[in-house]
Design a protein around this motif. Structure first.
Motif, PDB file in Angstrom:
ATOM      1  N   ILE A 140      44.869  66.544  27.296  1.00  9.53           N
ATOM      2  CA  ILE A 140      43.914  67.631  27.052  1.00  9.53           C
ATOM      3  C   ILE A 140      44.526  68.806  26.292  1.00  9.53           C
ATOM      4  O   ILE A 140      43.940  69.271  25.297  1.00  9.53           O
ATOM      5  CB  ILE A 140      43.271  68.081  28.378  1.00  9.53           C
ATOM      6  CG1 ILE A 140      42.380  66.959  28.928  1.00  9.53           C
ATOM      7  CG2 ILE A 140      42.452  69.358  28.185  1.00  9.53           C
ATOM      8  CD1 ILE A 140      41.886  67.188  30.352  1.00  9.53           C
ATOM      9  N   LEU A 158      39.628  69.755  31.683  1.00  5.59           N
ATOM     10  CA  LEU A 158      39.044  69.609  30.349  1.00  5.59           C
ATOM     11  C   LEU A 158      38.132  70.780  30.016  1.00  5.59           C
ATOM     12  O   LEU A 158      38.210  71.352  28.922  1.00  5.59           O
ATOM     13  CB  LEU A 158      38.264  68.289  30.270  1.00  5.59           C
ATOM     14  CG  LEU A 158      37.537  67.995  28.949  1.00  5.59           C
ATOM     15  CD1 LEU A 158      38.482  68.091  27.767  1.00  5.59           C
ATOM     16  CD2 LEU A 158      36.878  66.622  29.006  1.00  5.59           C
ATOM     17  N   TRP A 210      40.361  74.017  29.438  1.00  4.37           N
ATOM     18  CA  TRP A 210      41.131  73.977  28.192  1.00  4.37           C
ATOM     19  C   TRP A 210      40.197  74.057  26.990  1.00  4.37           C
ATOM     20  O   TRP A 210      40.516  74.708  25.971  1.00  4.37           O
ATOM     21  CB  TRP A 210      41.975  72.708  28.103  1.00  4.37           C
ATOM     22  CG  TRP A 210      43.380  72.892  28.572  1.00  4.37           C
ATOM     23  CD1 TRP A 210      43.969  72.366  29.689  1.00  4.37           C
ATOM     24  CD2 TRP A 210      44.403  73.655  27.933  1.00  4.37           C
ATOM     25  NE1 TRP A 210      45.274  72.763  29.788  1.00  4.37           N
ATOM     26  CE2 TRP A 210      45.575  73.550  28.728  1.00  4.37           C
ATOM     27  CE3 TRP A 210      44.458  74.432  26.781  1.00  4.37           C
ATOM     28  CZ2 TRP A 210      46.772  74.188  28.391  1.00  4.37           C
ATOM     29  CZ3 TRP A 210      45.648  75.067  26.438  1.00  4.37           C
ATOM     30  CH2 TRP A 210      46.779  74.932  27.238  1.00  4.37           C
ATOM     31  N   ASP A 211      39.058  73.395  27.073  1.00  7.49           N
ATOM     32  CA  ASP A 211      38.074  73.447  25.991  1.00  7.49           C
ATOM     33  C   ASP A 211      37.638  74.894  25.758  1.00  7.49           C
ATOM     34  O   ASP A 211      37.562  75.368  24.622  1.00  7.49           O
ATOM     35  CB  ASP A 211      36.870  72.582  26.373  1.00  7.49           C
ATOM     36  CG  ASP A 211      35.895  72.401  25.216  1.00  7.49           C
ATOM     37  OD1 ASP A 211      36.153  72.945  24.130  1.00  7.49           O
ATOM     38  OD2 ASP A 211      34.873  71.725  25.401  1.00  7.49           O
ATOM     39  N   TYR A 263      43.317  70.636  22.558  1.00  6.10           N
ATOM     40  CA  TYR A 263      42.619  71.923  22.545  1.00  6.10           C
ATOM     41  C   TYR A 263      43.529  73.141  22.379  1.00  6.10           C
ATOM     42  O   TYR A 263      43.023  74.255  22.266  1.00  6.10           O
ATOM     43  CB  TYR A 263      41.809  72.088  23.840  1.00  6.10           C
ATOM     44  CG  TYR A 263      40.649  71.134  23.923  1.00  6.10           C
ATOM     45  CD1 TYR A 263      39.467  71.392  23.236  1.00  6.10           C
ATOM     46  CD2 TYR A 263      40.736  69.971  24.679  1.00  6.10           C
ATOM     47  CE1 TYR A 263      38.400  70.518  23.300  1.00  6.10           C
ATOM     48  CE2 TYR A 263      39.678  69.083  24.753  1.00  6.10           C
ATOM     49  CZ  TYR A 263      38.510  69.369  24.060  1.00  6.10           C
ATOM     50  OH  TYR A 263      37.457  68.489  24.122  1.00  6.10           O
ATOM     51  N   TRP A 306      42.247  59.537  22.816  1.00  8.01           N
ATOM     52  CA  TRP A 306      42.133  59.640  24.279  1.00  8.01           C
ATOM     53  C   TRP A 306      42.514  58.329  24.967  1.00  8.01           C
ATOM     54  O   TRP A 306      43.433  58.317  25.802  1.00  8.01           O
ATOM     55  CB  TRP A 306      40.716  60.053  24.667  1.00  8.01           C
ATOM     56  CG  TRP A 306      40.319  61.444  24.294  1.00  8.01           C
ATOM     57  CD1 TRP A 306      39.513  61.814  23.255  1.00  8.01           C
ATOM     58  CD2 TRP A 306      40.682  62.664  24.955  1.00  8.01           C
ATOM     59  NE1 TRP A 306      39.361  63.191  23.231  1.00  8.01           N
ATOM     60  CE2 TRP A 306      40.059  63.732  24.265  1.00  8.01           C
ATOM     61  CE3 TRP A 306      41.476  62.954  26.066  1.00  8.01           C
ATOM     62  CZ2 TRP A 306      40.203  65.067  24.658  1.00  8.01           C
ATOM     63  CZ3 TRP A 306      41.611  64.282  26.469  1.00  8.01           C
ATOM     64  CH2 TRP A 306      40.988  65.323  25.764  1.00  8.01           C
ATOM     65  N   SER A 365      31.561  68.349  30.675  1.00  9.51           N
ATOM     66  CA  SER A 365      32.792  68.046  29.939  1.00  9.51           C
ATOM     67  C   SER A 365      32.841  66.583  29.495  1.00  9.51           C
ATOM     68  O   SER A 365      33.544  66.236  28.548  1.00  9.51           O
ATOM     69  CB  SER A 365      34.017  68.339  30.815  1.00  9.51           C
ATOM     70  OG  SER A 365      34.122  67.387  31.869  1.00  9.51           O
TER      71      SER A 365
END
Length: 528
Positions: free
Chosen positions: A505, A428, A431-432, A509, A260, A389
């Motif tokens: 991101i 985030l 997408w998670d 994921y 990250w 998140s």
């Protein structure tokens, strides 16, 4: 003059292996002399009339060497942006590619440019001219430009739909293999939504034989060396911290956490912010796993109170394994605060404590939902999920690590302007929740926006729910694009870092049918 015309080699050549241009002890001095010489050579090019173009700015960014030429880039951008109101920049001689590239480059640098520049490419019926459907170079540029859209820019929405449809394989049967690959790469990984370092090797090849390519090659070697060194330091820190031994089922992924900050903070000079931010991210993951896997609800309530009070005396009520985790949170946060104070003259401890408190409170809300069997609405889940998140914790720490707050007044900027942080949290979280595979060794209690959305919309299929989520992500990107336009209360370094985190991101994921992340694997092989 277009920068691609400056390339001396006509044929694209493969990049040498990492070993062949990596700085080592034998040729280290020669390596850095050559590096310095190339910086000055490119700097002189930027000051030379034929090369003072937006194409040059674009090339420097794509090659990830723009941090060496901030003054020169600013001068070029101001010159082109200032000219626009006074000269007819968009005459019939200007191609779709020219107009699209100028729009994209200026927008990416934060300049406000009207999307009306694309009106000249429309027919009387309001549709884009059909003859453009065969202009592959123009279509690619138009699609890239459309990714910079903000809310209510309908012409850019139409541009995205028109260009993406026209660029589909069946509509362009005459393309050769290289052109087809280029088109697919653009549609899948647009420049605005892809980490700036993700395609750097491809761009080095594209500009092969030029000074900027040679400099980028050396710069990549320096970055690779730094990444390996920084990962080693993070791995040692994580091992010495001892939490991995206590939480066997928690994620133990120093390399994953480091990716990250590596993608977000790309300037080689900013090693300390990358390392310190990785520590923050490691703690976000471990605390998430505690709430998700380890803690009983009564223990999680006490843990959250311990973070709220930020008082070591409250830790005695916690079991040993939870106590040492919160103790580590206290220690690491204070160490980071002290480093920020030393570097920038302001101690942000109260801001950092508040960020951690908000995160743990959001985790606790989700834990209570699960423990009681309560099914929140999709909206309530999403609102809380933006906080849980962890994006805000990361953004607040990064803001101060990059020198954003040097006084109480300037420090409040991060709390008074939460648009960027909110957008990252939304992207985030969504997408998670779209991820089609669980993390290794995770049997936790995570909810999912997709699940709650389908519950509220009877008859909705998984596919339609996922399409709805992707539309939410696209709309959030429009909000983020707007937040990054000038004037902004944030530095360009901070804004670019936030954009790169958002771009990272999907790589983290977007699982394939084998529940793996092949793009992330390719990215790692490039950057190390």
């Amino acid at each position: 003059m277009s920068i691609d015309k400056c390339v001396t080699g006509q044929n694209i050549q493969p990049i040498p292996s990492q070993e062949s241009f990596r700085p080592n002890d034998i040729n280290k001095e020669e390596f850095y002399i050559k590096h310095s010489q190339l910086i000055e050579e490119v700097r002189n090019l930027c000051k030379n009339g034929p090369f003072k173009t937006l194409d040059m700015v674009d090339a420097l960014r794509k090659l990830c060497i723009n941090h060496h030429f901030k003054e020169e880039i600013t001068s070029i951008l101001k010159m082109f942006h200032t000219q626009m109101p006074y000269v007819d920049d968009y005459t019939d001689a200007q191609t779709l590619c020219d107009v699209s590239n100028r729009f994209r480059i200026l927008r990416q640098e934060g300049y406000i440019v009207s999307a009306d520049v694309f009106e000249r490419f429309k027919q009387k019926d309001g549709n884009f001219k059909q003859e453009m459907a065969q202009d592959v170079k123009g279509l690619v540029a138009l699609y890239e430009a459309s990714q910079l859209s903000i809310e209510a820019e309908h012409i850019l929405e139409e541009a995205a739909e028109f260009s993406s449809h026209a660029l589909k394989d069946e509509n362009l049967p005459f393309l050769d293999q290289d052109e087809t690959t280029m088109v697919r790469d653009t549609l899948e990984h647009s420049y605005q939504r892809t980490p700036s370092t993700f395609k750097v090797k491809k761009f080095i090849n594209l500009f092969f034989g030029s000074a900027i390519s040679d400099l980028a090659k050396l710069e990549l070697a320096i970055a690779q060396h730094l990444h390996r060194t920084e990962v080693e330091e993070i791995s040692k820190w994580w091992k010495d911290l001892g939490l991995a031994d206590e939480f066997k089922l928690a994620r133990n992924q120093p390399m994953h956490w480091y990716l990250w900050p590596m993608a977000g903070i790309t300037d080689p000079c900013l090693s300390e912010p990358r390392i310190e931010l990785t520590k923050v991210i490691a703690l976000v993951y471990i605390i998430d796993d505690i709430f998700d896997v380890y803690g009983k609800l009564d223990e999680l309530v006490i843990l959250t109170e311990a973070v709220q009070r930020w008082d070591r005396n409250t830790l005695a009520q916690l079991p040993y394994h939870l106590r040492i985790c919160i103790q580590a949170l206290y220690d690491v946060t204070h160490e980071i605060s002290d480093k920020i104070y030393k570097n920038h003259g302001f101690n942000p401890i109260e801001f950092l404590k508040q960020a951690w408190t908000s995160l743990c409170e959001a985790f606790l809300v989700e834990a209570k939902w699960f423990a009681s069997g309560y099914m929140p609405t999709a909206e309530d889940y999403f609102k809380n999920g933006i906080i849980s998140s962890g994006a805000n914790v990361v953004i607040v720490h990064m803001f101060f690590l990059l020198g954003g707050g040097t006084s109480k007044e300037s420090a409040n900027t991060i709390n008074d302007n939460q648009g960027i942080s909110s957008c990252l949290g939304k992207i985030l979280r969504l997408w998670d929740d779209l991820g089609s595979a669980k993390d290794e060794d995770q049997d936790g209690n995570d909810g999912s926006y997709v699940t709650y959305y389908m519950k509220e919309n009877e008859g909705s299929s998984v596919e339609s729910a996922r399409e709805h989520v992707m539309e939410m992500i696209n709309n959030t990107w429009k909000q983020l694009n707007k937040e990054c336009l000038s004037p902004s209360p944030f530095s360009a370094t901070f804004i670019n870092a936030c954009l790169n985190l958002a771009r990272m991101i999907p790589l983290m994921y977007n699982y394939d049918e084998n529940h793996t992340l092949p793009l992330l694997k390719d990215y790692i092989s490039c950057m190390f």
